[in-house]
Design a protein around this motif. Structure first.
Motif, PDB file in Angstrom:
ATOM      1  N   ILE A  41      -4.519 -45.484 -43.175  1.00 56.96           N
ATOM      2  CA  ILE A  41      -5.657 -46.246 -42.640  1.00 56.96           C
ATOM      3  C   ILE A  41      -6.148 -45.616 -41.342  1.00 56.96           C
ATOM      4  O   ILE A  41      -7.356 -45.424 -41.137  1.00 56.96           O
ATOM      5  CB  ILE A  41      -5.255 -47.716 -42.417  1.00 56.96           C
ATOM      6  N   LYS A  42      -5.207 -45.260 -40.472  1.00 60.39           N
ATOM      7  CA  LYS A  42      -5.583 -44.635 -39.201  1.00 60.39           C
ATOM      8  C   LYS A  42      -6.287 -43.302 -39.433  1.00 60.39           C
ATOM      9  O   LYS A  42      -7.224 -42.941 -38.712  1.00 60.39           O
ATOM     10  CB  LYS A  42      -4.339 -44.430 -38.338  1.00 60.39           C
ATOM     11  N   GLY A  43      -5.852 -42.583 -40.448  1.00 62.99           N
ATOM     12  CA  GLY A  43      -6.495 -41.308 -40.767  1.00 62.99           C
ATOM     13  C   GLY A  43      -7.781 -41.458 -41.551  1.00 62.99           C
ATOM     14  O   GLY A  43      -8.399 -40.467 -41.935  1.00 62.99           O
ATOM     15  N   ARG A  44      -8.166 -42.720 -41.846  1.00 60.11           N
ATOM     16  CA  ARG A  44      -9.412 -43.037 -42.558  1.00 60.11           C
ATOM     17  C   ARG A  44      -9.399 -42.564 -44.009  1.00 60.11           C
ATOM     18  O   ARG A  44     -10.439 -42.285 -44.593  1.00 60.11           O
ATOM     19  CB  ARG A  44     -10.635 -42.491 -41.817  1.00 60.11           C
ATOM     20  N   TYR A  45      -8.200 -42.470 -44.589  1.00 63.14           N
ATOM     21  CA  TYR A  45      -8.083 -42.177 -46.014  1.00 63.14           C
ATOM     22  C   TYR A  45      -8.127 -43.467 -46.840  1.00 63.14           C
ATOM     23  O   TYR A  45      -8.451 -43.439 -48.019  1.00 63.14           O
ATOM     24  CB  TYR A  45      -6.774 -41.451 -46.305  1.00 63.14           C
ATOM     25  N   LEU A  46      -7.752 -44.573 -46.212  1.00 63.14           N
ATOM     26  CA  LEU A  46      -7.711 -45.879 -46.870  1.00 63.14           C
ATOM     27  C   LEU A  46      -8.383 -46.925 -46.001  1.00 63.14           C
ATOM     28  O   LEU A  46      -8.448 -46.791 -44.772  1.00 63.14           O
ATOM     29  CB  LEU A  46      -6.259 -46.337 -47.096  1.00 63.14           C
ATOM     30  N   GLU A  47      -8.835 -47.984 -46.671  1.00 67.32           N
ATOM     31  CA  GLU A  47      -9.253 -49.211 -46.000  1.00 67.32           C
ATOM     32  C   GLU A  47      -8.419 -50.347 -46.569  1.00 67.32           C
ATOM     33  O   GLU A  47      -8.022 -50.301 -47.745  1.00 67.32           O
ATOM     34  CB  GLU A  47     -10.739 -49.481 -46.223  1.00 67.32           C
ATOM     35  N   ALA A  48      -8.146 -51.361 -45.764  1.00 71.84           N
ATOM     36  CA  ALA A  48      -7.341 -52.499 -46.211  1.00 71.84           C
ATOM     37  C   ALA A  48      -8.034 -53.795 -45.842  1.00 71.84           C
ATOM     38  O   ALA A  48      -8.539 -53.940 -44.725  1.00 71.84           O
ATOM     39  CB  ALA A  48      -5.946 -52.451 -45.589  1.00 71.84           C
ATOM     40  N   VAL A  49      -8.076 -54.720 -46.796  1.00 73.44           N
ATOM     41  CA  VAL A  49      -8.668 -56.041 -46.583  1.00 73.44           C
ATOM     42  C   VAL A  49      -7.663 -57.077 -47.062  1.00 73.44           C
ATOM     43  O   VAL A  49      -7.090 -56.948 -48.154  1.00 73.44           O
ATOM     44  CB  VAL A  49     -10.001 -56.194 -47.353  1.00 73.44           C
ATOM     45  N   ARG A  50      -7.445 -58.111 -46.236  1.00 75.10           N
ATOM     46  CA  ARG A  50      -6.509 -59.174 -46.617  1.00 75.10           C
ATOM     47  C   ARG A  50      -7.013 -59.878 -47.860  1.00 75.10           C
ATOM     48  O   ARG A  50      -8.179 -60.228 -47.983  1.00 75.10           O
ATOM     49  CB  ARG A  50      -6.358 -60.157 -45.464  1.00 75.10           C
ATOM     50  N   HIS A  51      -6.111 -60.088 -48.834  1.00 78.00           N
ATOM     51  CA  HIS A  51      -6.462 -60.741 -50.106  1.00 78.00           C
ATOM     52  C   HIS A  51      -5.314 -61.686 -50.460  1.00 78.00           C
ATOM     53  O   HIS A  51      -4.323 -61.276 -51.048  1.00 78.00           O
ATOM     54  CB  HIS A  51      -6.657 -59.699 -51.199  1.00 78.00           C
ATOM     55  N   GLY A  52      -5.463 -62.969 -50.099  1.00 74.98           N
ATOM     56  CA  GLY A  52      -4.369 -63.916 -50.318  1.00 74.98           C
ATOM     57  C   GLY A  52      -3.148 -63.506 -49.523  1.00 74.98           C
ATOM     58  O   GLY A  52      -3.215 -63.262 -48.314  1.00 74.98           O
ATOM     59  N   ARG A  53      -2.023 -63.374 -50.204  1.00 74.28           N
ATOM     60  CA  ARG A  53      -0.795 -62.953 -49.545  1.00 74.28           C
ATOM     61  C   ARG A  53      -0.609 -61.441 -49.578  1.00 74.28           C
ATOM     62  O   ARG A  53       0.394 -60.930 -49.090  1.00 74.28           O
ATOM     63  CB  ARG A  53       0.406 -63.623 -50.219  1.00 74.28           C
TER      64      ARG A  53
END
Length: 225
Positions: A41-53
């Motif tokens: 994520i820090k390297g901008r290869y991924l994005e993360a979004v909270r989805h339930g648990r």
């Protein structure tokens, strides 16, 4: 994070790309360590979004570009077969001029919202005897398939929302329907449960109808021919 990607982090990217670039973290095997996830994520290869648990992880354009140009990068030793296949795929893409994203394609279209169906019969009056015998496993599986075909017009291999399925099985309580879905999830060879690729498209009805056996929600049923 530097521009280098470790073998474990490369494996995470390939696991997600195998799912058209996006999936719940809880659905990915092997387990994703927090340090590797945060580094990507820090390297901008991924994005993360909270989805339930869980978290929905999505490969960014930078992640796709990295994967397309680094298909021979080392993976963990136990994934040698994937390493070999990626090398063959890279050779084919180079020969044909196709892009990796074109080969992977896009996620399947999600089903259109279900059209409300009128109830088959009036609900029992309050206080009436509702102790009807519950269907056994085979009967329950048959009921689910009958409801599925009613919603698809008799066609198979089509997506049916669980909100529509539960409405079609309105005479069965939620626990009974969940037991049938759990049996499918355990390894039914002709049926499977899946999730929406875009959590933002979920309505409150879809969230309410979701089957979440371990905190990971499923919203769609497919039954094959």
């Amino acid at each position: 994070m530097s521009e280098s990607v470790t073998p474990k982090q490369a494996l995470i990217l390939w696991c997600l790309i195998g799912r058209c670039g996006s999936a719940l973290q809880s659905a990915i095997t092997p387990r994703i360590d927090k340090a590797d996830r945060e580094a990507l994520i820090k390297g901008r290869y991924l994005e993360a979004v909270r989805h339930g648990r869980s978290l929905r992880l999505t490969v960014t354009d930078k992640g796709w570009n990295w994967a397309g140009g680094h298909m021979r990068e080392p993976l963990p030793p136990t994934f040698r077969v994937l390493q070999d296949w990626l090398a063959r795929i890279q050779a084919d893409l180079a020969a044909t001029g196709r892009a990796l994203a074109d080969l992977v394609g896009t996620a399947p279209d999600e089903p259109a919202p279900a059209v409300p169906r009128p109830p088959a019969s009036k609900p029992a009056a309050k206080g009436a005897n509702t102790g009807a015998k519950k269907p056994g496993p085979k009967q329950l599986r048959a009921r689910i398939e009958t409801a599925y075909l009613a919603l698809t017009g008799g066609e198979r291999a089509k997506a049916v929302r669980l909100s529509a399925l539960r409405a079609e099985l309105g005479d069965l309580d939620r626990a009974t329907v969940d037991a049938g879905l759990a049996a499918i999830l355990r390894g039914d060879k002709t049926a499977r449960l899946s999730q929406f690729s875009d959590p933002k498209s979920l309505t409150s009805a879809e969230r309410e109808a979701a089957f979440s056996p371990a905190g990971e929600p499923f919203h769609i049923l497919w039954i094959q021919s």
